[in-house]
Design a protein around this motif. Structure first.
Motif, PDB file in Angstrom:
ATOM      1  N   ILE A   5      62.598  -1.693 -41.559  1.00  0.00           N
ATOM      2  CA  ILE A   5      62.932  -1.015 -40.305  1.00  0.00           C
ATOM      3  C   ILE A   5      62.077  -1.564 -39.159  1.00  0.00           C
ATOM      4  O   ILE A   5      62.558  -1.823 -38.066  1.00  0.00           O
ATOM      5  N   GLY A   6      60.783  -1.748 -39.446  1.00  0.00           N
ATOM      6  CA  GLY A   6      59.824  -2.126 -38.409  1.00  0.00           C
ATOM      7  C   GLY A   6      60.047  -3.516 -37.844  1.00  0.00           C
ATOM      8  O   GLY A   6      59.556  -3.840 -36.760  1.00  0.00           O
ATOM      9  N   LEU A  65      59.325  11.817 -42.055  1.00  0.00           N
ATOM     10  CA  LEU A  65      60.605  12.503 -41.967  1.00  0.00           C
ATOM     11  C   LEU A  65      61.251  12.653 -43.341  1.00  0.00           C
ATOM     12  O   LEU A  65      62.438  12.830 -43.464  1.00  0.00           O
ATOM     13  N   ALA A  73      63.641   3.756 -30.239  1.00  0.00           N
ATOM     14  CA  ALA A  73      65.051   4.160 -30.316  1.00  0.00           C
ATOM     15  C   ALA A  73      65.686   4.167 -28.926  1.00  0.00           C
ATOM     16  O   ALA A  73      66.806   3.693 -28.741  1.00  0.00           O
ATOM     17  N   PHE A 129      54.726   0.759 -38.112  1.00  0.00           N
ATOM     18  CA  PHE A 129      55.753   1.472 -37.360  1.00  0.00           C
ATOM     19  C   PHE A 129      56.763   2.129 -38.305  1.00  0.00           C
ATOM     20  O   PHE A 129      57.070   3.312 -38.195  1.00  0.00           O
ATOM     21  N   GLY A 130      57.254   1.343 -39.261  1.00  0.00           N
ATOM     22  CA  GLY A 130      58.315   1.816 -40.154  1.00  0.00           C
ATOM     23  C   GLY A 130      57.875   2.942 -41.077  1.00  0.00           C
ATOM     24  O   GLY A 130      58.704   3.707 -41.567  1.00  0.00           O
ATOM     25  N   LEU A 179      66.449   8.506 -36.807  1.00  0.00           N
ATOM     26  CA  LEU A 179      65.098   9.053 -36.960  1.00  0.00           C
ATOM     27  C   LEU A 179      64.673   9.755 -35.686  1.00  0.00           C
ATOM     28  O   LEU A 179      64.160  10.867 -35.701  1.00  0.00           O
ATOM     29  N   LEU A 189      66.375   0.712 -27.636  1.00  0.00           N
ATOM     30  CA  LEU A 189      67.516   0.032 -28.244  1.00  0.00           C
ATOM     31  C   LEU A 189      68.810   0.397 -27.522  1.00  0.00           C
ATOM     32  O   LEU A 189      69.788  -0.333 -27.566  1.00  0.00           O
ATOM     33  N   ALA A 247      55.183  -3.963 -38.201  1.00  0.00           N
ATOM     34  CA  ALA A 247      56.429  -3.475 -38.799  1.00  0.00           C
ATOM     35  C   ALA A 247      56.164  -2.395 -39.841  1.00  0.00           C
ATOM     36  O   ALA A 247      56.751  -1.323 -39.797  1.00  0.00           O
ATOM     37  N   TYR A 248      55.229  -2.656 -40.787  1.00  0.00           N
ATOM     38  CA  TYR A 248      55.055  -1.633 -41.824  1.00  0.00           C
ATOM     39  C   TYR A 248      54.364  -0.396 -41.269  1.00  0.00           C
ATOM     40  O   TYR A 248      54.606   0.709 -41.737  1.00  0.00           O
ATOM     41  N   TYR A 261      69.082  -0.490 -36.227  1.00  0.00           N
ATOM     42  CA  TYR A 261      69.271   0.323 -35.021  1.00  0.00           C
ATOM     43  C   TYR A 261      69.644   1.744 -35.392  1.00  0.00           C
ATOM     44  O   TYR A 261      69.088   2.705 -34.897  1.00  0.00           O
ATOM     45  N   ARG A 265      69.354   3.344 -38.198  1.00  0.00           N
ATOM     46  CA  ARG A 265      68.308   4.104 -38.903  1.00  0.00           C
ATOM     47  C   ARG A 265      67.270   4.607 -37.913  1.00  0.00           C
ATOM     48  O   ARG A 265      66.853   5.755 -37.971  1.00  0.00           O
ATOM     49  N   ILE A 266      66.854   3.758 -36.995  1.00  0.00           N
ATOM     50  CA  ILE A 266      65.823   4.167 -36.043  1.00  0.00           C
ATOM     51  C   ILE A 266      66.333   5.244 -35.102  1.00  0.00           C
ATOM     52  O   ILE A 266      65.656   6.230 -34.819  1.00  0.00           O
ATOM     53  N   ARG A 267      67.575   5.079 -34.654  1.00  0.00           N
ATOM     54  CA  ARG A 267      68.087   6.081 -33.725  1.00  0.00           C
ATOM     55  C   ARG A 267      68.311   7.421 -34.408  1.00  0.00           C
ATOM     56  O   ARG A 267      68.103   8.466 -33.797  1.00  0.00           O
ATOM     57  N   VAL A 288      62.363  -4.451 -36.353  1.00  0.00           N
ATOM     58  CA  VAL A 288      63.018  -4.247 -35.061  1.00  0.00           C
ATOM     59  C   VAL A 288      62.076  -4.572 -33.896  1.00  0.00           C
ATOM     60  O   VAL A 288      62.522  -4.980 -32.833  1.00  0.00           O
TER      61      VAL A 288
END
Lengths: 204, 202
Positions: free
Chosen positions: A169-170, B175, B114, B168-169, A114, B117, B165-166, A108, A110-112, A172
């Motif tokens: 991360i993904g 960044l 984000a 998206f991640g 980002l 969440l 997942a990969y 969470y 890490r994503i937020r 999530v």
């Protein structure tokens, strides 16, 4: 790095991070941070334009802490291996610790962080350098594994570093749909990717 | 795609266009009202607040981007004679789009996730979309397994999640201070598909 911050700023960020540890990231209030850090309100608003700026910066540094601990764990893990089989066994254990539902808080944050960085050039710079440090560490460790004859020569170390972080991360995305995948089935795929692709093991 | 009330749809579509041209932080309620020619009263009849409209529009973009990719994968699957043929079309679908456009949509996806969440309302919207994406991918992967083009030993839902997942991640790469070479990334993804996910022999 946290140590490069102004001392008062650092006190505030450290207090916020420590509150993140016991409360959810959305539950921390400015009063709590002031009490914990013993910094005055005037000082807080001298260093930050508003409280949300402090929260955002703290999330980025929380990611940094995560980066440091991940690097340490990976270094120790690689050092403790005497064979590729050791590495396979240790990585299976690591996958189960880092890919489970319980590590969702780290995902969470890490994503937020980002998402915050997308529109904040200043945070983006800090996050980019932390991100770089983590990816480089993964790449260095993978290069070391390649040198020891355990890592597949077909895999680019930097791409590997991004790939591992990406699926971690993904994962999530599984939180949103009402039907969730079976965690064991996920671990199985991650094991196969690590063993067959990264380590080039013929039969897993 | 579920079509809402016409006025609601007009508002959502205007917001989608504005978000895509200006980026969401620059989209104001006045801009949406002007572009859509809908009255303020009407907007607040359909949405609790302006923020909700922006959320719905962001989720709509997320939905469209995924639906487009899945449709392209399905077409490639249908039009391929062999697994190798299908396989060769995947990088173009996933990474063939022009860079700035591809990057923007990946960053937008990260923002939606984000937000979801942190907001139960957004979480629910994303959940509906995510269910559709998952079922579509599970269906495609199950068919691929039947043709011997995907790993028969793996669970289709877990595979669908891993693929997403990969992808998206990998936004973290955007960044970072420096970027992975796209050719190195595609080589790695191809190995993962070849050795694991689309390994027909398991």
């Amino acid at each position: 790095m946290l140590s490069s911050l102004h001392p008062t700023k650092r006190l505030l960020v450290e207090a916020t991070i420590s509150l993140f540890g016991t409360l959810g990231v959305d539950e921390v209030t400015s009063d709590m941070v002031l009490e914990k850090s013993k910094v005055s309100k005037g000082s807080l608003y001298h260093h930050f334009s508003d409280f949300s700026e402090l929260l955002e910066l703290s999330k980025v540094y929380l990611v940094s802490e995560y980066v440091n601990s991940t690097i340490t764990i990976m270094e120790l893990l690689l050092k403790s291996c005497n064979s590729r089989q050791d590495l396979v066994t240790n990585l299976r254990g690591l996958t189960r610790r880092t890919q489970n539902e319980a590590s969702e808080r780290t995902r969470y944050i890490r994503i937020r962080s980002l998402a915050v960085a997308v529109h904040s050039p200043r945070l983006r710079l800090i996050l980019a350098s932390e991100q770089e440090r983590l990816t480089n560490s993964f790449a260095d460790l993978f290069r070391e594994a390649q040198e020891r004859g355990w890592g597949s020569k077909k895999v680019d170390p930097r791409a590997m570093g991004i790939f591992v972080q990406a699926y971690t991360i993904g994962r999530v995305l599984d939180e949103f749909a009402p039907t969730h995948m079976d965690e064991e089935k996920w671990f199985h795929i991650v094991d196969l990717v690590i063993e067959k692709v990264f380590l080039g093991v013929e039969s897993a | 795609m579920i079509e809402d009330h016409p006025t609601k749809e007009i508002l959502i579509n205007s917001a989608v266009d504005l978000i895509q041209t200006k980026g969401w932080p620059n989209v104001t309620s006045d801009l949406v009202l002007e572009a859509s020619r809908v009255s303020k009263g009407s907007m607040y009849y359909h949405f609790k607040d302006f923020h909700e409209l922006i959320e719905v529009a962001q989720v709509r973009i997320y939905d469209h981007t995924a639906a487009e990719t899945i449709a392209e994968l399905n077409t490639a699957f249908e039009n391929s004679e062999t697994k190798a043929d299908f396989f060769s079309k995947i990088p173009q679908i996933m990474y063939g789009k022009v860079e700035p456009q591809l990057n923007e949509s990946r960053l937008a996806q990260a923002e939606v996730v984000a937000l979801a969440l942190a907001s139960p309302r957004m979480h629910e919207h994303v959940g509906e979309v995510q269910s559709r994406i998952n079922s579509a991918l599970v269906e495609l992967l199950t068919r691929a397994q039947k043709r011997g083009w995907a790993n028969p030993e793996l669970d289709p839902l877990a595979m669908a999640m891993f693929l997403q997942a990969y992808n998206f991640g990998s936004v973290i790469d955007l960044l970072s201070e420096s970027r992975v070479e796209i050719s190195a990334w595609i080589r790695l993804v191809n190995l993962v598909l070849d050795e694991v996910l689309l390994n027909g022999e398991g």
